[in-house]
Design an enzyme around this catalytic site. Structure first.
Site, mmCIF file in Angstrom:
data_model
loop_
_atom_site.group_PDB
_atom_site.id
_atom_site.type_symbol
_atom_site.label_atom_id
_atom_site.label_comp_id
_atom_site.label_asym_id
_atom_site.label_seq_id
_atom_site.Cartn_x
_atom_site.Cartn_y
_atom_site.Cartn_z
ATOM 1 C CG ASP A 183 -9.239 0.454 5.715
ATOM 2 O OD1 ASP A 183 -7.894 0.646 5.192
ATOM 3 O OD2 ASP A 183 -9.994 1.579 5.542
ATOM 4 C CG HIS A 186 -2.286 0.708 0.944
ATOM 5 N ND1 HIS A 186 -2.400 1.883 0.925
ATOM 6 C CD2 HIS A 186 -3.578 0.235 0.832
ATOM 7 C CE1 HIS A 186 -3.627 2.119 0.561
ATOM 8 N NE2 HIS A 186 -4.155 1.220 0.618
ATOM 9 C CB CYS A 222 44.421 18.192 -20.619
ATOM 10 S SG CYS A 222 43.920 18.023 -22.011
#
Length: 840
Positions: free
Chosen positions: A99, A63, A663
């Site tokens: 429920d 749920h 670089c």
């Protein structure tokens, strides 16, 4: 199909109960199988069944609820409506009523400001639900499952599922309106009245920035009309803030993009080919299989009004995908075309590629700069769409020229990486890209190169304001070389081939073997901030040419040209999912890429320290291939027999090119003793002529350093050099003006043990050491005395000496009487701790 092979009964029911009461035949069907354990992992409702009260057996329910007050079928929706910052789910024991019973276990997650029910389901409830269900079943089997009582109060919120309760109340702040709309999306849909009819809103997000241009739309009960804009319907809260709604649905069930409100009837009907008519009949059969209660599927048959639910949407899309892999549909497409005739028209348009450009919705940050208006996307680019990061977080990207904020950029999360990788994997395995022939791939790459060239001034301007690159350099190198790279590799697409090899041992059968070169799959790319667009091109062009898909993370401080590139790739026609761009943190996004099991190769340019960490993660995760372009301390040897003017000019370029953020920059110059002083004098003389300033000024030679932290690191680097006894001949300070400007700097008398001799500055710092006249082997030994091996250089008129030195320098590239000359046709990379593998 699996159940049939296994002899397991399968029951399909559209619902478990009606008006709160269980349906008798469902209960009977359930009891008929004699189940000991009832596991419903992905259902927001539950079956009312008697619990088998045993420590090893029982009924458990999945749920979407984290708090007892959020129980009920609409828990996710209610969480969003309330604007909760947390959501989650609870696994309950079933009770014998209508429920849920006691709590077994719970999990929770954060809720982002633009999360939807689908987001929470797909990225939390679904994956975490699987894990939790496994854990719950094991707890029950082991007799260790807890039963935590919960109160009965507020046990259900079913009332929010009723259409009449979903009307929008406009006297609220924008965030509350947004929560109400997203909380009711897709069921039952938040609605209001426009032009006398009920209109339902879907796809809400909060909207920042200035009010966009648009056509006013009067809405009942609002104090300020909405605006129909190119991105959707803009609405205003009572606090003056905005939200954006993407889609509108009318009373007859028709859904349209909100941006098309004033032109929704203009789309002409497409005449179907014979092949498309056959596809329509196949899709009709799929609809019939789902809508079993409908006798005949007519053009006017409405998918949802005929009884289909959101689960049927997924089933329909998957069935179509199985039959027509080239037709990539999303859930949203079904909601936009609910009637059969409209659905077929939409499907045919997608198959023909007619809607591709229309579907690309972009929120821009626009700036008037460099005598033009630059339009910059700022969201993540995933599966062909620009979207906010999963958690809704953003960060500021800064203009290094003056320290101002350019844009608030989406800050990608781990969930965004998962989403992008899933899109790239699907595009590689199932999408149009997977079936495209190599020549067609090349055609797309040529088209992308053309679009980059068309937008080169805009791209160079973005590069200048985001990275500090001098505009003229950005135009020629950052952008120009990127265009060349895509053109070069577009030509390679249909020339990737293996070998045919005679096998002499196979006689007398005269067998033959042949080899094939195949794409790897999903590739991750992590690029640095010094050449944002060019590094993207160097790594991604070859990746795409070979037929791979990619997920790319630009440097956090320079994301904007990568996101503009994403826009151009979509306009070029690249299929969804092939290219994905995720701005954000290297430690979060980059690290998760290196660990991701569905990524098969990672290319990285950056520091050696991070490269080592990435290599380790790539090995541990799934042994993914990796290529690394890491740190450098490239030596440049200048002999007395050089052409001195050229050596000075090229030597300065070797250090100061792109503000030293390069670089392969010459990290240490070795100058022969006899010309040392003259060389230094000329260098300083030339530095004084350099113009330091706004990178958009065409006369500027030297722009700002990329970001504040890097400038501070360079200043510390210079302080360390002075402290250790090197001679600071020039510079070493921040320029006295706004922004992150550093003076071009020169150090001499640098000895081999010093910090300056060993560590890379990655900035405009020239480090000079002298060597004795004629000592070729001695200077070679000193030049190679580093753990790096990226690039190197030598200046001499003596060809024998040049060849001898180049043969013995330990570096991936050796420049002779030049420097910084790279080309898209030449491989690029180093060895030792400068990494391995080659770009280009």
């Amino acid at each position: 199909m699996a159940a049939e092979k296994d002899g397991t009964p399968v029951f399909k029911f559209p619902r478990w109960r009606v008006k709160g009461k269980p349906i008798r035949e469902v209960v009977e069907a359930y009891k008929s199988v004699g189940a000991d354990l009832n596991v419903l992992p992905f259902c927001t409702q539950f079956i009312p069944m008697d619990v088998i009260d045993s420590p090893k057996h029982g009924s458990i329910i999945y749920h979407p609820s984290i708090l007892p007050r959020h129980r009920g079928a609409s828990a996710i929706n209610w969480t969003l409506i309330q604007g909760d910052k947390k959501a989650g789910f609870t696994i309950f024991w079933a009770d014998d009523g209508l429920d849920t019973g006691p709590i077994l276990l719970q999990r929770e997650c954060d809720v982002g400001r633009n999360n939807t029910v689908d987001d929470l389901y797909n990225h939390f409830l679904f994956p975490e639900g699987i894990k939790a269900m496994v854990e719950a079943v094991q707890l029950i089997a082991d007799g260790k499952a807890p039963r935590i009582p919960q109160p009965e109060e507020g046990a259900t919120y079913e009332g929010i599922q009723k259409k009449e309760n979903a009307e929008i109340s406009w006297d609220k702040p924008a965030e509350a309106l947004h929560n109400w709309i997203r909380g009711h999306d897709k069921v039952p849909g938040a609605w209001t009245v426009i032009d006398g009819q009920m209109v339902t809103f879907y796809g809400s997000s909060l909207l920042d920035g200035p009010v966009p241009p648009g056509q006013p739309l009067a809405i009942k009960s609002t104090t300020k009309p909405g605006l129909i804009t190119k991105n959707g319907l803009v609405l205003f809260g009572n606090d003056g803030k905005m939200l954006l709604v993407r889609n509108l649905q009318f009373e007859d069930g028709k859904m349209i993009p909100a941006s098309k409100y004033f032109s929704s009837d203009e789309m002409s009907v497409i005449e179907l080919t014979e092949e498309e008519k056959k596809m329509a009949e196949d899709i009709k059969s799929i609809w019939k299989g789902i809508l079993s209660n409908v006798a005949v599927i007519e053009d006017s048959t409405d998918f949802f009004k005929s009884g289909a639910s959101s689960m049927h949407v997924v089933r329909m899309i998957e069935e179509i995908k199985q039959k027509y892999g080239g037709l990539q549909l999303q859930n949203e497409d079904v909601y936009m075309a609910t009637k059969f005739a409209d659905f077929i028209q939409m499907a045919v348009r997608k198959l023909r590629g007619k809607d591709e450009e229309e579907e690309l919705v972009i929120d821009y940050v626009s700036k008037n700069v460099n005598n033009m208006t630059v339009k910059m996307p700022y969201q993540c680019f995933i599966n062909g769409q620009f979207m906010d990061a999963e958690e809704g977080k953003t960060y500021d990207t800064i203009n290094p020229t003056d320290g101002s904020i350019i844009a608030k950029v989406s800050y990608a999360s781990v969930a965004d990486v998962d989403k992008a990788v899933a899109a790239a994997k699907d595009a590689f395995e199932n999408g149009e890209w997977a079936r495209m022939n190599a020549r067609e791939r090349g055609r797309l790459m040529y088209r992308l190169a053309d679009l980059m060239e068309e937008h080169q001034e805009e791209l160079a301007t973005i590069e200048a304001i985001d990275s500090g690159a001098v505009y003229t350099l950005a135009l020629k190198t950052h952008v120009g070389m990127s265009v060349q790279t895509f053109r070069y590799f577009a030509g390679w697409c249909d020339k990737i081939q293996g070998s045919t090899i005679p096998i002499s041992q196979a006689r007398p059968n005269h067998n033959l073997t042949f080899t094939k070169k195949e794409p790897i799959g999903v590739c991750a790319i992590v690029i640095p901030w010094n050449y944002p667009l060019m590094m993207l091109a160097w790594k991604s062009a070859a990746c795409l040419a070979a037929g791979n898909t990619l997920v790319l993370k630009p440097a956090q401080v320079t994301p904007l040209t990568a996101l503009k590139f994403a826009e151009l790739s979509a306009k070029a026609g690249f299929p969804k999912g092939v290219i994905n761009i995720l701005p954000g943190s290297g430690g979060l996004v980059g690290q998760h890429m290196s660990e991701h099991p569905d990524i098969r190769k990672l290319g990285f340019t950056g520091s050696t320290l991070i490269g080592k960490q990435i290599m380790k993660s790539c090995a541990v995760s799934n042994l993914k291939k990796v290529s690394l372009e890491l740190g450098g301390k490239s030596p440049l040897i200048i002999f007395e027999d050089c052409e001195l003017d050229k050596a000075v000019r090229m030597g300065m370029g070797a250090v100061y090119f792109n503000k030293g953020e390069n670089c392969i920059a010459a990290g240490r110059l070795f100058v022969e003793e006899s010309i040392h002083d003259e060389f230094v004098r000329r260098v300083v003389e030339e530095i004084k002529k350099m113009k330091i300033g706004d990178p958009l000024d065409r006369a500027t030679d030297h722009g700002p350093q990329n970001h504040k932290a890097h400038l501070e690191k360079l200043l510390e680097y210079c302080e360390m050099g002075v402290k250790e006894g090197a001679t600071l001949v020039y510079g070493g300070r921040q320029v006295c003006r706004p922004g992150f400007f550093m003076e071009p700097t020169v150090f001499t008398d640098v000895e081999d043990h010093m910090y300056l001799a060993k560590e890379e500055s990655f900035g405009p710092v020239m480090v000079i050491s002298k060597f004795k006249n004629g000592d070729v082997d001695g200077v070679l030994k000193r030049a190679n005395n580093t753990e790096y091996g990226l690039a190197s250089g030598v200046f001499t008129r003596d060809l024998s000496k040049a060849l001898y030195v180049s043969e013995n320098l330990e570096a991936g590239t050796v420049f002779i009487n030049t420097y910084n000359k790279t080309d898209v046709a030449a491989p690029f990379g180093g060895f030792k701790q400068s990494g391995f593998g080659k770009d280009l």
